[in-house]
Design a protein around this motif. Sequence first.
Motif, PDB file in Angstrom:
ATOM      1  N   ILE A  19     -31.725  10.576  -7.983  1.00 23.12           N
ATOM      2  CA  ILE A  19     -31.507   9.790  -6.938  1.00 23.12           C
ATOM      3  C   ILE A  19     -32.504   8.615  -6.699  1.00 23.12           C
ATOM      4  N   PHE A  20     -33.841   9.225  -7.014  1.00 29.85           N
ATOM      5  CA  PHE A  20     -34.952   8.131  -6.853  1.00 29.85           C
ATOM      6  C   PHE A  20     -34.794   7.245  -7.771  1.00 29.85           C
ATOM      7  N   THR A  21     -34.172   7.105  -8.966  1.00 27.38           N
ATOM      8  CA  THR A  21     -33.881   6.209  -9.706  1.00 27.38           C
ATOM      9  C   THR A  21     -33.126   5.129  -9.299  1.00 27.38           C
ATOM     10  N   ILE A  22     -31.910   5.492  -8.422  1.00 23.33           N
ATOM     11  CA  ILE A  22     -31.372   4.657  -7.877  1.00 23.33           C
ATOM     12  C   ILE A  22     -31.976   3.888  -6.634  1.00 23.33           C
ATOM     13  N   ILE A  23     -32.809   4.605  -6.078  1.00 19.93           N
ATOM     14  CA  ILE A  23     -33.678   3.922  -4.889  1.00 19.93           C
ATOM     15  C   ILE A  23     -34.531   2.750  -5.811  1.00 19.93           C
ATOM     16  N   GLY A  24     -35.176   3.095  -6.825  1.00 20.62           N
ATOM     17  CA  GLY A  24     -35.974   2.477  -7.345  1.00 20.62           C
ATOM     18  C   GLY A  24     -35.553   1.068  -7.832  1.00 20.62           C
TER      19      GLY A  24
END
Length: 373
Positions: free
Chosen positions: A268-273
């Motif tokens: 999910i941090f990939t989506i945020i980044g």
Amino acid sequence: MLFKFSEYRFKDYNFRLIIMLIAITVIGILAVGSAEKSIQNKQIYGFIFGFVIMILLSFMDYTKLLKLWWLIYVGNLGLLVLVKLFGETHGGAQRWLNIGIAVQPSELAKILLILFYAQFIMKFRDKMKDIRFILLSIALMVPPLLLIAMQPDLSTTIVIFLVMCVVLFCGEVPYKYVLGTLGVAIPAAVLLFIYILQPNQKILKPYQQDRILAWLHPEQYELEEAYQQLNSVMAIGSGKLTGKGLNNNVVNSVKNGNFISKPQTDFIFTIIGEELGFIGSALVILLLLGIVAECFIIAHKSKDISGRIVAAGMGALVGFQGMVNIAVATGLFPNTGLPLPFVSAGLTSLVSLYIGMGFVLNVGLQCEQKYTN
């Protein structure tokens, strides 16, 4: 009485912590919706349910709830045994119980073990200088950790073990035992790491070893085990300062090209980044750090050891798990499969964390009461 509304002062309520929890969960809901729209409503329901439980628990006397310590421990073991006997298997892992909805007891186990040890150590605090009692405390960790490791869920097992180390430290284990353990554990960990890299090692499953090898040599595994992490790093970098925007339909999006599996949970941090850029990523990290800091501040001010362990244990859990998830998404750690606290999709994880934070808020109310009475 279990509820002590009249004994608490409204101005002593830790609204800073609540605001940070709401903010990071809202960011998570938006990111989950962008990654997988069909489960966004479920995440919203989980937030509402968890938030209500947190508020109710925050006004309950944690010292009375913790008196159920053995019931908490046995109940936790019972749930993990049920997973072993009747759990559903997805992706080669048997981690879920279907009770109308799929729940993951290993997520709840993180909170229940903190609560159990908070009262266990409080009750026997005079024995914490006895090495035999310390060994007993460690032995009580083995059954739940073993059941979780057998699912298999090695990453959750490691995180819980690290949190339990913080819990024992807060329980005033003598420094000589802490330093002695570190003196043995660090060299042992180095030797173990060297061993598990060998072709004929017997500790890790082949896919677990491949994840570590892919982390060390991503160029050799770029089309296999390292594929997701390499794409994740590329996606985060492509977000630049402000990101590509939530729910975008740009063709150069890693998410839109389906180059990341499980973007709503593990990555999910990939989506945020990618979609919120450096600003969104930094905001999530700052909120996690703020939540951890508030937990440790409450632990420092707590009126007793049990309160200190509850608050510090929750801070350690959010800190360790958040660090590992972000490190995986940025290629700093091998792929582990841990959710990002309050952000990743998953009802059990979200509600369990809010349960833990309800206890932390009550510890905070009672430590304020100690200093104002």
